[in-house]
Write a protein that holds these residues in place. Structure first.
Motif, short mmCIF file in Angstrom:
data_model
loop_
_atom_site.label_atom_id
_atom_site.label_comp_id
_atom_site.label_asym_id
_atom_site.label_seq_id
_atom_site.Cartn_x
_atom_site.Cartn_y
_atom_site.Cartn_z
N LEU A 12 66.09 147.93 25.79
CA LEU A 12 65.81 147.57 27.18
C LEU A 12 64.71 146.52 27.17
O LEU A 12 63.67 146.73 26.52
CB LEU A 12 65.42 148.80 27.99
N SER A 13 64.92 145.41 27.88
CA SER A 13 63.97 144.31 27.85
C SER A 13 64.04 143.52 29.14
O SER A 13 65.00 143.65 29.92
CB SER A 13 64.28 143.39 26.66
N GLY A 14 63.01 142.70 29.37
CA GLY A 14 63.01 141.80 30.52
C GLY A 14 63.14 142.51 31.84
O GLY A 14 62.36 143.41 32.16
N ASP A 15 64.16 142.12 32.60
CA ASP A 15 64.37 142.70 33.93
C ASP A 15 65.36 143.85 33.92
O ASP A 15 65.77 144.34 34.98
CB ASP A 15 64.88 141.62 34.90
N GLN A 16 65.80 144.28 32.73
CA GLN A 16 66.75 145.39 32.66
C GLN A 16 66.06 146.69 33.08
O GLN A 16 64.86 146.88 32.84
CB GLN A 16 67.29 145.54 31.23
N THR A 17 66.81 147.58 33.68
CA THR A 17 66.27 148.87 34.11
C THR A 17 67.28 149.97 33.84
O THR A 17 68.49 149.73 33.75
CB THR A 17 65.94 148.88 35.61
N LEU A 18 66.76 151.18 33.70
CA LEU A 18 67.57 152.38 33.77
C LEU A 18 67.42 152.95 35.16
O LEU A 18 66.32 152.93 35.74
CB LEU A 18 67.13 153.41 32.74
N VAL A 19 68.48 153.51 35.71
CA VAL A 19 68.43 154.16 37.02
C VAL A 19 69.00 155.56 36.87
O VAL A 19 70.07 155.74 36.29
CB VAL A 19 69.23 153.36 38.07
N SER A 20 68.27 156.55 37.38
CA SER A 20 68.72 157.94 37.26
C SER A 20 70.04 158.14 37.98
O SER A 20 70.41 157.36 38.87
CB SER A 20 67.65 158.89 37.80
N SER A 21 70.76 159.19 37.61
CA SER A 21 72.12 159.38 38.10
C SER A 21 72.20 159.43 39.62
O SER A 21 73.15 158.95 40.21
CB SER A 21 72.70 160.67 37.50
N GLY A 22 71.20 160.02 40.25
CA GLY A 22 71.21 160.09 41.71
C GLY A 22 70.52 158.92 42.37
O GLY A 22 70.45 158.85 43.61
N GLY A 23 69.99 158.01 41.57
CA GLY A 23 69.37 156.80 42.12
C GLY A 23 67.94 156.96 42.59
O GLY A 23 67.40 156.05 43.22
N ASP A 24 67.30 158.11 42.30
CA ASP A 24 65.94 158.33 42.83
C ASP A 24 64.86 157.60 42.03
O ASP A 24 63.83 157.23 42.58
CB ASP A 24 65.63 159.83 42.85
N PHE A 25 65.08 157.42 40.72
CA PHE A 25 64.06 156.81 39.87
C PHE A 25 64.68 155.69 39.02
O PHE A 25 65.87 155.69 38.74
CB PHE A 25 63.43 157.86 38.95
N LYS A 26 63.81 154.77 38.63
CA LYS A 26 64.22 153.71 37.71
C LYS A 26 63.14 153.53 36.66
O LYS A 26 61.96 153.81 36.90
CB LYS A 26 64.46 152.40 38.46
N LEU A 27 63.56 153.05 35.48
CA LEU A 27 62.63 152.82 34.38
C LEU A 27 62.80 151.39 33.90
O LEU A 27 63.93 150.91 33.72
CB LEU A 27 62.88 153.81 33.24
N GLY A 28 61.68 150.72 33.70
CA GLY A 28 61.72 149.35 33.22
C GLY A 28 60.32 148.78 33.08
O GLY A 28 59.32 149.50 33.13
N PHE A 29 60.26 147.46 32.92
CA PHE A 29 58.98 146.76 32.81
C PHE A 29 58.45 146.45 34.21
O PHE A 29 59.20 146.01 35.10
CB PHE A 29 59.15 145.47 32.02
N PHE A 30 57.19 146.70 34.44
CA PHE A 30 56.59 146.41 35.74
C PHE A 30 55.14 145.96 35.52
O PHE A 30 54.55 146.17 34.45
CB PHE A 30 56.60 147.66 36.63
N ARG A 31 54.57 145.34 36.53
CA ARG A 31 53.15 145.03 36.52
C ARG A 31 52.55 145.40 37.87
O ARG A 31 53.11 145.08 38.92
CB ARG A 31 52.89 143.57 36.20
N PRO A 32 51.43 146.12 37.87
CA PRO A 32 50.84 146.59 39.14
C PRO A 32 50.06 145.47 39.83
O PRO A 32 49.31 144.71 39.20
CB PRO A 32 49.89 147.70 38.69
N GLY A 33 50.24 145.39 41.15
CA GLY A 33 49.48 144.43 41.94
C GLY A 33 49.64 143.00 41.44
O GLY A 33 50.74 142.52 41.17
N ASN A 34 48.51 142.31 41.29
CA ASN A 34 48.50 140.93 40.81
C ASN A 34 48.17 140.84 39.33
O ASN A 34 47.74 139.78 38.85
CB ASN A 34 47.50 140.11 41.62
N SER A 35 48.35 141.94 38.62
CA SER A 35 48.02 141.97 37.20
C SER A 35 48.92 141.01 36.41
O SER A 35 50.07 140.77 36.77
CB SER A 35 48.18 143.39 36.65
N SER A 36 48.40 140.47 35.32
CA SER A 36 49.19 139.63 34.42
C SER A 36 49.75 140.45 33.26
O SER A 36 50.45 139.91 32.41
CB SER A 36 48.33 138.49 33.87
N PHE A 37 49.45 141.75 33.22
CA PHE A 37 49.93 142.62 32.15
C PHE A 37 51.18 143.37 32.59
O PHE A 37 51.38 143.66 33.77
CB PHE A 37 48.85 143.64 31.76
#
Length: 833
Positions: free
Chosen positions: A37-62
């Motif tokens: 899993l890389s870049g903008d790819q995500t996993l989405v739970s079977s019922g659609g409630d949660f997703k897993l992927g790369f994110f950055r909080p607020g205006n962070s560069s990390f």
């Protein structure tokens, strides 16, 4: 043509098979051993409630790999993998399975994070994102075998179904740790952890604990210092303690409610629910209640005040160590000196000894040193002679000095009797010069005479001002007066006689120049108090009713916000219902208070230009005058709704135990939210005790459930009555009140009566038929392990007979309110002759 052997047909099939084999498809919930899993790819739970992927909080560069809510419009993180080691490029980084472990690697394939399993199991492992927010590494051959899961390694969030406790076999804990700030998901300063003593601690740097839940009480099924658990109707809590583990967990019956506990970077542990109507997370519960109770909240040499917008300021002579972090609401770095101390450098040219700056109305830090000295001068010298000493205090012949950084200094409001004087050590240049002591006697005498003359003028002007104010109070009957702060300070004798208080401030007794006794509410939290102040003035300042408390005037001078009310000699109804020391209210008085309160709410809901929803109906907010006439008070949480609207969106407000179910689900509210709170309060009028309470045997008693069952099953309603009344009550009125209370707390808004018809029922104009037991109360009734009802023996031995004033003739002349369980919305109320 041979399609199967045609290369133009085979090429798309080969590409499709290639993508299915090595690329996780968008929306899939699983990563297999050969997938990344890389870049903008995500996993989405079977019922659609949660997703897993790369994110950055607020205006962070990390960038981080984490689990987020998928159906919530505000980006909300539920779990973070690499909080301590963020990455810079999400497209070159990968989340994958390697040697049976989940790992995150950067662009150079160096590991950033790993599950670090020493015995990962078979090579056919896979990672699955569940619809409960749990990311689990499983054996591919045995999908029920969990090798590793995120629930065992939470970050700052505790989700329903997850454990928060101690594994006794491995001597490890599941604990929540705050993020550093809103842009940095690195572990912060604050944590919540279960202790071997079966209680939760809130920790600062895991070295200082500043709040405890108290130990778990297995009989009451609550933590001893969290009584709010008794009034919870939404969450199912359970505590498990055996030879292998101790943990606390919770669940939510209504799967449409999104709920989470977080260890916030503010240092509070918070319970939040998502309100879809307002598109925001709403704070449902938090501890500590006051931000200034959080250890180290403002950092070294910061001063905390509940009366400032951001709670923290720097002490005199100090500036913010990191302004950028303060802008992100992270004040843990505290403040630094603007000028270094001269201690140890007094041989330098033109050097001056350090001096002390006086800080009044302070709550100094804890754990001072107490040198054995005989005077304040000696106490000052003891601090000045030690280069590590940064402050001292002298009170009641006790000298206290503090070494090093000052933490947890709190600023009280002027006039607060709890405030102490603290002397802060600063460089001489940071302390304003005091008057020279070698002035001549002539100058001193002249200055003294001038001071006396000035003081006399001030006194005379003050007296004239008070007289003029008093005259205006009489002549301006019916309108609001603008008081000066000093006027109210004098009227209340410097706020010396406290009548009570709540979340927004304290109330003091005062006397105006015309001898009128008033109650002065002093708002102490400007961040919320300013909003409350405007709401209360604009709401109650324009309405008058015999059952609404009268607002006489207000004061608004900078941060000083005060409200002046008529004084209610008999205080609030809770002091009479729940105190064993107060005079017992007889049944007739209780009934008239209930009726008067209903009339006041009817005026707010139905008679004003705009519908006013009070939002915090409870016994503490019903005041009583000399004749025990009830007055609805405390409009700080009120919400105005135009007559052209049927509902209004607002954040959750009110008091747990009186909150209607719709507050939790997040739908727009109506005046029926007040009706629910009123119904819960009626039960307390009947029983003379809190709806939820713990008895001496440790059992939890919930009165409304028992009352509803007693009512609907045709039991003796006098068993519900406050035992102090000796079964002395009008039976028709008691039946009427119990039925109204039960209808008011129905789960669905449409099944609750409007307050106007509550008044008619209590007045005897309308009859009301038997209600059904609300579902929320029935759930408690069916779960005897969670709650125990009041027993009928609780009022046995009371032999006085009830008065019965039933009149067949009068009942025949009344209309009847029909409320069947299959009643359609809007039909239950309002169709009468």
């Amino acid at each position: 043509m041979d399609i199967e052997n045609n290369p133009w047909f085979q090429l798309p099939l080969l590409l499709l098979c290639f993508c299915l084999c090595i690329c996780p498809s968008l929306g899939a919930d699983t990563i297999a051993a050969n997938e990344t899993l890389s870049g903008d790819q995500t996993l989405v739970s079977s019922g659609g409630d949660f997703k897993l992927g790369f994110f950055r909080p607020g205006n962070s560069s990390f960038w981080y790999v984490g689990i987020l809510y998928n159906k919530v419009s505000v980006p909300t993180v539920a779990w973070v993998a690499n909080g301590e080691k963020p990455i810079f490029d999400r497209f070159s980084a990968q989340l994958k399975i390697s040697d049976g472990n989940l790992v995150i690697v950067n662009g150079s394939q160096s590991p950033v994070w790993s599950t670090n399993l020493t015995s990962p199991g078979s090579s056919s492992v896979k990672a699955v994102l569940g619809d409960n927010g749990n990311f689990a590494l499983m054996d591919g051959l045995n999908s029920s075998q969990i090798i590793w899961q995120s629930f065992d390694h939470p970050s700052n969030t505790w989700l329903p179904g997850a454990k928060l406790g101690i594994n006794k076999r491995t001597n490890t804990s599941q604990l929540l740790t705050s993020f550093k700030n809103e842009e940095d998901a690195a572990p912060g300063l604050f944590s919540v952890q279960l202790q071997p003593s079966s209680e939760y601690y809130l920790w600062w740097k895991m070295t200082e604990h500043y709040w405890t839940s108290g130990p778990w009480d297995p009989k009451a099924k609550i933590f001893s210092l969290v009584p709010d658990m008794l009034r919870n109707y939404i969450y199912n809590f359970s505590y498990v303690d055996n030879e292998n583990e101790s943990y606390f967990t919770y669940s939510v019956d209504n799967t449409s409610i999104l709920s989470r506990f977080i260890m916030d970077f503010s240092g509070q542990v918070q319970q939040l629910t998502w309100l879809e109507g307002t598109k925001q997370w709403n704070l449902f519960w938090s501890q500590p209640r006051q931000m200034c109770e959080v250890y180290g909240f403002c950092g070294p040499f910061g001063v905390c005040s509940e009366s400032t917008d951001n709670f923290c300021q720097c002490l005199h002579g100090f500036t913010q160590t990191s302004p950028n972090e303060w802008n992100l609401s992270d004040r843990s770095g505290g403040c630094s000196r603007t000028t270094n101390l001269n201690c140890g450098n007094n041989t330098a040219v033109n050097s001056q000894k350090d001096r002390f700056h006086t800080l009044s109305y302070m709550n100094p830090p804890g754990d001072p040193q107490t040198p054995d000295v005989g005077s304040e001068k000696q106490c000052e010298a003891a601090c000045l002679d030690n280069c590590n000493c940064t402050a001292y205090a002298y009170e009641g012949s006790i000298c206290s000095i503090w070494m090093g950084d000052l933490f947890n200094v709190q600023q009280y409001n002027p006039g607060d009797s709890n405030g102490k004087t603290l002397y802060l050590r600063l460089a001489a240049s940071e302390v304003p010069d005091s008057p020279k002591k070698n002035n001549t006697v002539i100058i001193a005498g002249s200055v003294g005479a001038a001071a006396v003359a000035a003081l006399l003028v001030i006194v005379l002007l003050g007296a004239w001002r008070w007289r003029s104010r008093g005259g205006r109070t009489k002549s301006a009957e019916g309108s609001l007066l603008a008081f000066g702060y000093r006027d109210l300070q004098a009227a209340t004798k410097n706020f010396s006689e406290r009548l009570g208080g709540g979340g927004f401030g304290s109330v003091f007794k005062g006397t105006l120049p015309d001898s009128t006794i008033v109650a002065v509410k002093k708002l102490e939290s400007v961040s919320q108090g300013e909003k409350q102040f405007r709401t209360e003035v604009s709401t109650i300042g324009t309405i008058q009713h015999v059952n609404l408390v009268r607002l006489r005037g207000f004061c608004s001078e900078g941060n000083k916000k005060l409200l002046v009310y008529d004084y209610m000699q008999n205080g609030s109804i809770d002091a009479h219902l729940f105190s064993q020391e107060s005079k017992i209210l007889d049944w007739n008085t209780r009934y008239q208070i209930a009726l008067g309160t209903a009339r006041g709410l009817t005026y707010l809901h139905e008679k004003c230009r705009d519908c006013i929803i009070h939002c915090d109906i409870k016994p503490e907010n019903i005041l009583l005058d000399t004749e025990f006439c009830p007055k609805v008070a405390d409009f700080g949480l009120a919400k105005l709704m135009g007559r052209e609207f049927s509902r209004v969106l607002t954040t959750m407000r009110g008091t747990r135990g009186y909150l209607a179910p719709e507050w939790i689900t997040g739908v727009a509210i109506t005046a029926k939210a007040d009706v629910y709170s009123y119904g819960m309060m009626l039960f307390e009028f009947v029983s003379g005790r809190r709806n939820s309470e713990q008895s001496g045997d440790g059992k939890v008693h919930f009165f409304p459930t028992w009352a509803a069952k007693k009512l609907t099953e045709g039991g003796d309603l006098l068993e519900l009555l406050d035992p102090r009344l000796g079964r002395d009550a009008d039976m028709e009125e008691l039946t009427r009140m119990c039925r109204v209370a039960c209808w008011c707390v129905q789960d669905e808004e449409r099944d609750r009566p409007p307050m106007g018809q509550v008044v008619q029922i209590l007045e005897g104009v309308l009859d009301v038929n038997m209600p059904r037991v609300p579902r929320s109360l029935q759930v408690l009734a069916d779960n005897q392990e969670q709650i125990v009802f009041f027993t009928e023996s609780s009022s046995s031995g009371q032999s006085s007979q009830a008065k019965s004033n039933t009149s067949t003739a009068s009942s025949q002349s009344k209309s009847t309110t029909s409320m069947n369980s299959n009643t359609e919305a809007g039909m239950s109320w309002g169709h009468f002759d």
